[in-house]
Each structure stands twice: as C-alpha cells, then as structure tokens.
Motif scaffolding. Structure first.
Motif, PDB file in Angstrom:
ATOM      1  N   GLY A 197       0.824  -1.213   0.000  1.00  0.00           N
ATOM      2  CA  GLY A 197       0.000   0.000   0.000  1.00  0.00           C
ATOM      3  C   GLY A 197       0.851   1.252   0.000  1.00  0.00           C
ATOM      4  O   GLY A 197       1.873   1.299  -0.648  1.00  0.00           O
ATOM      5  N   PRO A 198       0.465   2.254   0.750  1.00  0.00           N
ATOM      6  CA  PRO A 198      -0.692   2.340   1.639  1.00  0.00           C
ATOM      7  C   PRO A 198      -1.989   2.520   0.847  1.00  0.00           C
ATOM      8  O   PRO A 198      -1.989   3.085  -0.232  1.00  0.00           O
ATOM      9  CB  PRO A 198      -0.401   3.573   2.479  1.00  0.00           C
ATOM     10  N   ARG A 199      -3.036   1.972   1.390  1.00  0.00           N
ATOM     11  CA  ARG A 199      -4.370   2.053   0.795  1.00  0.00           C
ATOM     12  C   ARG A 199      -5.385   2.268   1.893  1.00  0.00           C
ATOM     13  O   ARG A 199      -5.132   1.916   3.027  1.00  0.00           O
ATOM     14  CB  ARG A 199      -4.692   0.761   0.050  1.00  0.00           C
ATOM     15  N   PRO A 200      -6.576   2.759   1.610  1.00  0.00           N
ATOM     16  CA  PRO A 200      -7.011   3.370   0.350  1.00  0.00           C
ATOM     17  C   PRO A 200      -6.526   4.814   0.248  1.00  0.00           C
ATOM     18  O   PRO A 200      -6.503   5.534   1.242  1.00  0.00           O
ATOM     19  CB  PRO A 200      -8.532   3.306   0.441  1.00  0.00           C
ATOM     20  N   ARG A 201      -6.136   5.201  -0.915  1.00  0.00           N
ATOM     21  CA  ARG A 201      -5.645   6.567  -1.123  1.00  0.00           C
ATOM     22  C   ARG A 201      -6.168   7.201  -2.401  1.00  0.00           C
ATOM     23  O   ARG A 201      -6.054   8.394  -2.583  1.00  0.00           O
ATOM     24  CB  ARG A 201      -4.106   6.587  -1.206  1.00  0.00           C
TER      25      ARG A 201
END
Length: 150
Positions: A86-90
């Motif tokens: 990730g990082p997610r969610p973005r």
C-alpha cells in the motif's frame, strides 16, 4: 536523459520510495497524484518496453544491466510492492484525473522539443511519421463513415 519517460518514471518511483521509507503513511492530494503517477509511469514503462522496444534493442554490458533494471526489475517490482504494502485506500477519481497531467505534459514536451531538434527519445513518437499515419487513418475513415447532410 529527462526526455525519456523511463527516466522520469524511475525518478517518480525513487521519490515515492524515499518518502514512504521515512513516512509510511504519507498522504495528501498532491502526494496521491505522485503515488499514482509512480505506478502508472512504471506500468507504462514496463509494458511499452516489453511489447514495443525489447524486440528492437540488442544491448550488452552496462547498457544491458541498466535496461534490465530500468525497464524490467523496477516496473515489475513497483506494482507488486504497492499491491502488498500500500498504503491504501488513497485513490479517488480526482486523483486519477490529475495523474494524467504528467504523462500528457511529458508527451507534449517530447513533440515540441522534437519539432525543434528532430530527435525523439522513442522511435514510435516521431511526430512526422505519426502525422502521416494519422492523416492516412483519417482519410480512410472519411471515406468509410456515413456522409453528413450539408
């Protein structure tokens, strides 16, 4: 060297990797665009190299090592790293829209500088040849499409 989309993509990924190493949860509107550009740039780089350029180049030595690193290892490691880490969610649809600014500006720059220098970093981007191809395509379409009333 900065006319090469590959170099620009590698610089985007380097910047993203450094920031994520220092701040793994980095975020912000501009950051999201840069992060998506790093992914898109490398996906485009990897695919264009594999499909279009690789069959045309036969390198050896340091040039081969650099090409493998820039066109194969980095692109095909960047996308799986995002999938795993990730990082997610973005990403938002706004991010997606803004992410196309850099590739379009890069392409515009290539055509403008090529018009003055007659040099294009990739053979398939030669505006003179592309212009002939597109002109012929429009000519064919013009004959095949239904006539419009005058």
């Amino acid at each position: 060297m900065f006319s090469y989309f590959t170099i620009e993509s590698n610089l985007f990924v380097l910047a993203v990797a450094v920031v994520l190493t220092v701040r793994p949860l980095a975020d912000g509107r501009g950051w999201r665009v840069v992060r998506l550009d790093s992914l898109l740039g490398f996906l485009i780089t990897g695919l264009v190299y594999a499909i279009v350029l690789a069959p045309q180049v036969h390198l050896t030595g340091a040039a081969l090592v650099a090409t493998i690193g820039f066109h194969c290892v980095s692109p095909w490691a960047t996308v799986p790293a995002w999938l795993l880490l990730g990082p997610r969610p973005r990403l938002t649809w706004g991010t997606v829209g803004w992410a196309f600014a850099w590739p379009l500006l890069s392409l515009g720059y290539i055509f403008v500088q090529g018009a003055f220098t007659h040099w294009y970093p990739y053979p398939f981007l030669d505006a003179g040849k592309l212009g002939l191809v597109f002109a012929a395509l429009f000519k064919l379409l013009d004959r095949k499409l239904k006539p419009l009333p005058s």
